[in-house]
Design a protein around this motif. Structure first.
Motif, PDB file in Angstrom:
ATOM      1  N   THR A   1       0.809  -1.224   0.000  1.00  0.00           N
ATOM      2  CA  THR A   1       0.000   0.000   0.000  1.00  0.00           C
ATOM      3  C   THR A   1       0.835   1.263   0.000  1.00  0.00           C
ATOM      4  O   THR A   1       0.330   2.351  -0.252  1.00  0.00           O
ATOM      5  CB  THR A   1      -0.926   0.017   1.232  1.00  0.00           C
ATOM      6  N   ASP A   2       2.140   1.130   0.317  1.00  0.00           N
ATOM      7  CA  ASP A   2       3.041   2.277   0.332  1.00  0.00           C
ATOM      8  C   ASP A   2       4.122   2.049  -0.724  1.00  0.00           C
ATOM      9  O   ASP A   2       4.968   1.165  -0.570  1.00  0.00           O
ATOM     10  CB  ASP A   2       3.676   2.435   1.715  1.00  0.00           C
TER      11      ASP A   2
ATOM     12  N   LYS B   1       6.698   3.654  -1.454  1.00  0.00           N
ATOM     13  CA  LYS B   1       8.039   4.090  -1.095  1.00  0.00           C
ATOM     14  C   LYS B   1       8.896   2.904  -0.658  1.00  0.00           C
ATOM     15  O   LYS B   1       8.491   2.098   0.158  1.00  0.00           O
ATOM     16  CB  LYS B   1       7.981   5.112   0.041  1.00  0.00           C
TER      17      LYS B   1
ATOM     18  N   GLN C   1      12.119   1.910   1.335  1.00  0.00           N
ATOM     19  CA  GLN C   1      13.033   2.482   2.302  1.00  0.00           C
ATOM     20  C   GLN C   1      14.445   1.944   2.089  1.00  0.00           C
ATOM     21  O   GLN C   1      14.629   0.762   1.810  1.00  0.00           O
ATOM     22  CB  GLN C   1      12.558   2.160   3.719  1.00  0.00           C
TER      23      GLN C   1
ATOM     24  N   ASP D   1       3.158  -3.481   3.869  1.00  0.00           N
ATOM     25  CA  ASP D   1       3.497  -2.134   4.330  1.00  0.00           C
ATOM     26  C   ASP D   1       2.743  -1.736   5.601  1.00  0.00           C
ATOM     27  O   ASP D   1       3.023  -0.702   6.189  1.00  0.00           O
ATOM     28  CB  ASP D   1       3.216  -1.105   3.233  1.00  0.00           C
ATOM     29  N   GLU D   2       1.771  -2.558   6.026  1.00  0.00           N
ATOM     30  CA  GLU D   2       0.968  -2.204   7.198  1.00  0.00           C
ATOM     31  C   GLU D   2       0.858  -3.375   8.168  1.00  0.00           C
ATOM     32  O   GLU D   2      -0.152  -3.529   8.857  1.00  0.00           O
ATOM     33  CB  GLU D   2      -0.432  -1.747   6.766  1.00  0.00           C
TER      34      GLU D   2
END
Length: 221
Positions: free
Chosen positions: A136-137, A139, A141, A169-170
């Motif tokens: 869901t993200d 990006k 890292q 992502d969560e």
């Protein structure tokens, strides 16, 4: 000489029926407790860490018999059948707080080496095929900042599992608190038996509340 007529036959019949109903209810309660303790238990999904495999408001059944038989009070295994396999969806006692139950997917089995590079999971240096994952993200890292997208390698201990949520992502999972002990297992999730709306509630007075009919009876893989 004629025998006197029996008295209170209606009262005896009532007591007999009451005893039969009481015994039947007692047996049903004991059977339900036995099934819940050793065979199947129901759980409700409270978070989105396993979406879209599991959604908030899904109600699932967990097979407690598949891996072995455990005494609930002592939390002691008396019969062992097998260990969870990679990609199994399991319910377990949260290692940080055993009073809570978590649900995740098995990624690393005992003895495996797990690492993550730019969100991609590798087990024993082989990329893991994971069609069930959701990100869901977007990006990514950089390495060393967070174990969410880059981690390891870490070796899974002989008595433990490495687990992750499908919503990568969560999900708060083994990337952050490491491993699940095998003796913390509740069982394997295998079916959705009911599903409410996104808030996990059913309200007949709300136009936004509904039952997700298409999810009922869905087998979990």
């Amino acid at each position: 000489m004629r025998n006197p007529p029996e008295k209170n036959t209606g009262s005896k019949r009532t007591k007999s029926l009451l005893r039969e109903y009481t015994e039947a209810i007692g047996i049903a309660i004991l059977l339900a407790l036995f099934i819940r303790a050793f065979v199947v238990q129901a759980f409700k999904i409270p978070s989105g860490s396993m979406k879209t495999t599991l959604l908030i408001g899904d109600h699932i059944l967990v097979n407690k018999f598949v891996y072995g038989i455990r005494l609930p009070i002592l939390n002691k295994e008396i019969l062992h059948f097998s260990n969870p396999k990679r990609r199994d969806i399991i319910v377990f006692q949260y290692p940080v707080d055993p009073s809570k139950d978590f649900i995740k997917r098995v990624i690393g089995e005992p003895g495996d080496t797990v690492k993550i590079i730019d969100k991609k999971v590798y087990v024993n240096d082989q990329p893991l095929d994971e069609p069930y994952t959701v990100f869901t993200d977007p990006k990514i890292q950089p390495a060393g900042v967070s174990p969410r997208d880059n981690m390891g390698p870490v070796a899974v201990p002989p008595d433990s599992l490495f687990v992750m949520g499908d919503n990568r992502d969560e999900s708060y999972d083994s990337r952050f608190w490491k491993f699940v002990k095998l003796d913390a297992l509740r069982g394997e999730a295998f079916i959705i038996y009911c599903s409410w709306n996104q808030d996990g509630e059913l309200s007949l007075s709300s136009s936004e509340s509904y039952i997700r009919w298409n999810r009922i009876g869905k087998l979990l893989h």
